[in-house]
Design a protein around this motif. Structure first.
Motif, PDB file in Angstrom:
ATOM      1  N   LYS A  73       0.840  -1.201   0.000  1.00 47.38           N
ATOM      2  CA  LYS A  73       0.000   0.000   0.000  1.00 47.38           C
ATOM      3  C   LYS A  73       0.868   1.241   0.000  1.00 47.38           C
ATOM      4  N   VAL A 122      -1.787  -5.501  -1.245  1.00 54.67           N
ATOM      5  CA  VAL A 122      -3.062  -5.673  -1.946  1.00 54.67           C
ATOM      6  C   VAL A 122      -2.807  -6.437  -3.245  1.00 54.67           C
ATOM      7  N   ASP A 215     -14.362   0.971  -4.807  1.00 51.05           N
ATOM      8  CA  ASP A 215     -13.156   1.173  -3.985  1.00 51.05           C
ATOM      9  C   ASP A 215     -13.316   0.316  -2.724  1.00 51.05           C
ATOM     10  N   LYS A 216     -12.626  -0.824  -2.702  1.00 54.64           N
ATOM     11  CA  LYS A 216     -12.815  -1.791  -1.611  1.00 54.64           C
ATOM     12  C   LYS A 216     -11.492  -2.063  -0.930  1.00 54.64           C
ATOM     13  N   GLU A 217     -11.594  -2.530   0.328  1.00 57.20           N
ATOM     14  CA  GLU A 217     -10.411  -2.898   1.091  1.00 57.20           C
ATOM     15  C   GLU A 217      -9.597  -3.986   0.357  1.00 57.20           C
ATOM     16  N   SER A 218     -10.310  -4.985  -0.194  1.00 63.63           N
ATOM     17  CA  SER A 218      -9.616  -6.148  -0.769  1.00 63.63           C
ATOM     18  C   SER A 218      -8.903  -5.835  -2.079  1.00 63.63           C
ATOM     19  N   GLY A 220      -8.435  -2.420  -3.369  1.00 64.41           N
ATOM     20  CA  GLY A 220      -8.099  -1.014  -3.561  1.00 64.41           C
ATOM     21  C   GLY A 220      -9.140  -0.394  -4.484  1.00 64.41           C
TER      22      GLY A 220
END
Ligand SMILES: Cc1cc2nc3c(=O)[nH]c(=O)nc-3n(C[C@H](O)[C@H](O)[C@H](O)COP(=O)(O)O)c2cc1C
Length: 271
Positions: A73, A122, A215-218, A220
């Motif tokens: 990240k 990621v 736009d997700k945590e898993s 990006g």
């Protein structure tokens, strides 16, 4: 890799049961070892064996090899990933291999485990690698229909002159016509085509028009990955047209609508 390759690429989800020759796999490994991007973000690639590594996708038939990529990240990571991974996708296309970007329809847990994804890392997407079958599966045909995968938004919906109030007609785009046409051929998540560009003389400013929920945590921001893909296509075509340009990030301050974000500028000089 050139604009011919860009025109030849199409997502492939149905594969022949045919092994990839070792010589071709060697070329793939060599390419991945040197694949870089203008944002200086390191991307780590892994080649996976579907059977040994236990990875799969419910939309893929017949492929036994996958390539996954990950980043740590950091700033510009998604754009850099899109650029580097698409360069690889086009290289694979030039070797006669089929590919498809997969971010959502994969056994994500299995892939992340297989590539030892760290806490601060990621893995936005993966692709199968293999030879396209003669006929697409029924499921693949339905998917392509549903996403209108063979269509793109009109040139003047995507590209502008000076500001977002002035749509650009392809016939008025001059030397930018071809590089922008290659942006239009880019693959994007569910074919949303979030890329926009504003031409200002010898500069082309790129923007992301966001779709909610991408736009997700898993993964990006997967639409920033789409933007990286667009920059890759644009640069290949600009080079071919004789431009000696480079990407920089310097927001020109053009008025933008809500949900739009400045990404990068291509500053081009004709050689
Ligand atoms: C970042 C990204 C993520 C994608 N994720 C998926 C996916 O999870 N599953 C899938 O079947 N296709 C996926 N696709 C493929 C798109 O649906 C496809 O590129 C688009 O429909 C245009 O079709 P084309 O690639 O044949 O031009 C993805 C594409 C991109 C660029």
């Amino acid at each position: 890799m050139n604009t011919e390759t860009i025109k030849n690429r199409k997502s492939v989800r149905t594969y022949e049961e045919q092994q990839i020759p070792e010589q071709t796999m060697r070329q793939i490994r060599e390419f991945l070892n040197q694949d870089d991007n203008p944002f200086g973000v390191p991307i780590t690639f892994s080649i996976l064996d579907a059977d040994k590594d236990g990875v799969s996708s419910p939309v893929i038939l017949g492929a036994h090899t996958y390539v996954a990529g990950k980043y740590k990240k950091q700033k510009n990571a998604e754009i850099a990933f899109g650029y580097s991974f698409e360069k690889f996708i086009l290289y694979a296309t030039s070797l006669g291999l089929g590919t498809v970007w997969l971010a959502a329809t994969i056994d994500r847990k299995a892939f992340e485990k297989a590539i030892n994804l760290g806490e601060d890392e990621v893995m936005p997407a993966v692709t199968p690698l293999g030879y396209a079958a003669q006929k697409r599966s029924l499921r693949e045909n339905l998917m392509r229909k549903g996403m209108r995968s063979d269509q793109r938004l009109p040139f003047e919906t995507l590209f502008f002159e000076g500001d977002f109030q002035h749509p650009m007609q392809e016939e008025n785009a001059g030397e930018w016509a071809r590089p922008l046409a290659m942006v239009r051929l880019a693959p994007s998540a569910t074919n949303k085509q979030p890329w926009r560009a504003v031409v200002e003389g010898n500069r082309v400013h790129f923007y992301e028009v966001k779709t909610k929920g991408y736009d997700k945590e898993s993964t990006g921001d997967i639409q920033k990955v789409d933007l990286g893909i667009a920059l890759c296509h644009f640069e290949i075509a600009a080079k071919e047209a004789g431009f000696n340009g480079r990407f920089m990030q310097s927001d020109p301050g053009i008025t933008i609508a809500e949900g739009t974000e400045y990404i990068a500028t291509y500053a081009g000089e004709i050689e």
